[in-house]
Design a protein around this motif. Sequence first.
Motif, PDB file in Angstrom:
ATOM      1  N   GLU A   1       0.747  -1.121   0.034  1.00  0.00           N
ATOM      2  CA  GLU A   1       0.157  -0.078  -0.093  1.00  0.00           C
ATOM      3  C   GLU A   1       0.824   1.424  -0.017  1.00  0.00           C
ATOM      4  O   GLU A   1       0.596   2.193  -0.772  1.00  0.00           O
ATOM      5  N   ALA A   2       1.800   1.376   0.731  1.00  0.00           N
ATOM      6  CA  ALA A   2       2.826   2.532   0.853  1.00  0.00           C
ATOM      7  C   ALA A   2       3.306   2.678  -0.495  1.00  0.00           C
ATOM      8  O   ALA A   2       3.464   3.901  -0.979  1.00  0.00           O
ATOM      9  N   ALA A   3       3.961   1.776  -1.041  1.00  0.00           N
ATOM     10  CA  ALA A   3       4.679   1.931  -2.246  1.00  0.00           C
ATOM     11  C   ALA A   3       3.572   2.280  -3.450  1.00  0.00           C
ATOM     12  O   ALA A   3       3.767   3.080  -4.179  1.00  0.00           O
ATOM     13  N   ALA A   4       2.294   1.755  -3.339  1.00  0.00           N
ATOM     14  CA  ALA A   4       1.317   2.238  -4.452  1.00  0.00           C
ATOM     15  C   ALA A   4       0.996   3.895  -4.197  1.00  0.00           C
ATOM     16  O   ALA A   4       0.820   4.519  -5.395  1.00  0.00           O
ATOM     17  N   LYS A   5       0.737   3.968  -3.028  1.00  0.00           N
ATOM     18  CA  LYS A   5       0.457   5.442  -2.636  1.00  0.00           C
ATOM     19  C   LYS A   5       1.553   6.378  -3.112  1.00  0.00           C
ATOM     20  O   LYS A   5       1.234   7.311  -3.641  1.00  0.00           O
ATOM     21  N   SER A   6       2.858   6.079  -2.980  1.00  0.00           N
ATOM     22  CA  SER A   6       4.211   6.820  -3.272  1.00  0.00           C
ATOM     23  C   SER A   6       4.185   6.654  -4.915  1.00  0.00           C
ATOM     24  O   SER A   6       4.383   8.028  -5.435  1.00  0.00           O
ATOM     25  N   ALA A   7       3.691   5.684  -5.526  1.00  0.00           N
ATOM     26  CA  ALA A   7       3.689   5.710  -7.116  1.00  0.00           C
ATOM     27  C   ALA A   7       2.821   6.680  -7.567  1.00  0.00           C
ATOM     28  O   ALA A   7       2.882   7.367  -8.464  1.00  0.00           O
ATOM     29  N   ALA A   8       1.424   6.526  -6.954  1.00  0.00           N
ATOM     30  CA  ALA A   8       0.356   7.524  -7.530  1.00  0.00           C
ATOM     31  C   ALA A   8       0.809   8.982  -7.139  1.00  0.00           C
ATOM     32  O   ALA A   8       0.574   9.751  -7.970  1.00  0.00           O
ATOM     33  N   PHE A   9       1.346   9.334  -6.054  1.00  0.00           N
ATOM     34  CA  PHE A   9       1.930  10.805  -5.644  1.00  0.00           C
ATOM     35  C   PHE A   9       3.078  11.006  -6.691  1.00  0.00           C
ATOM     36  O   PHE A   9       2.963  12.342  -7.245  1.00  0.00           O
ATOM     37  N   GLY A  10       3.752  10.192  -7.082  1.00  0.00           N
ATOM     38  CA  GLY A  10       5.052  10.669  -7.923  1.00  0.00           C
ATOM     39  C   GLY A  10       4.714  10.506  -9.381  1.00  0.00           C
ATOM     40  O   GLY A  10       5.724  10.832 -10.277  1.00  0.00           O
ATOM     41  N   CYS A  11       3.525  10.115  -9.815  1.00  0.00           N
ATOM     42  CA  CYS A  11       3.152  10.125 -10.988  1.00  0.00           C
ATOM     43  C   CYS A  11       3.266  11.456 -11.657  1.00  0.00           C
ATOM     44  O   CYS A  11       2.506  12.405 -11.554  1.00  0.00           O
TER      45      CYS A  11
END
Length: 64
Positions: free
Chosen positions: A45-55
């Motif tokens: 979950e943390a990595a997925a949220k980071s990916a969304a934020f970093g897109c």
Amino acid sequence: MRATVDNQKCQAHGVCALTAPSVFEVGESDGYSYVLVDEIPVEDEAAAKSAAFGCPEGAISILN
């Protein structure tokens, strides 16, 4: 928790696949990002949220 990629916004930067490789994949034929799982595992979950934020294009949404 689920993730979606808006292919109208995706510009195939691949940041999501680098940030959360067990959740996102870059398609070989078109270079766009795809979600690999229906439900994001708790440990990702943390990595997925980071990916969304970093897109760079804001193409990823994380839904609870």
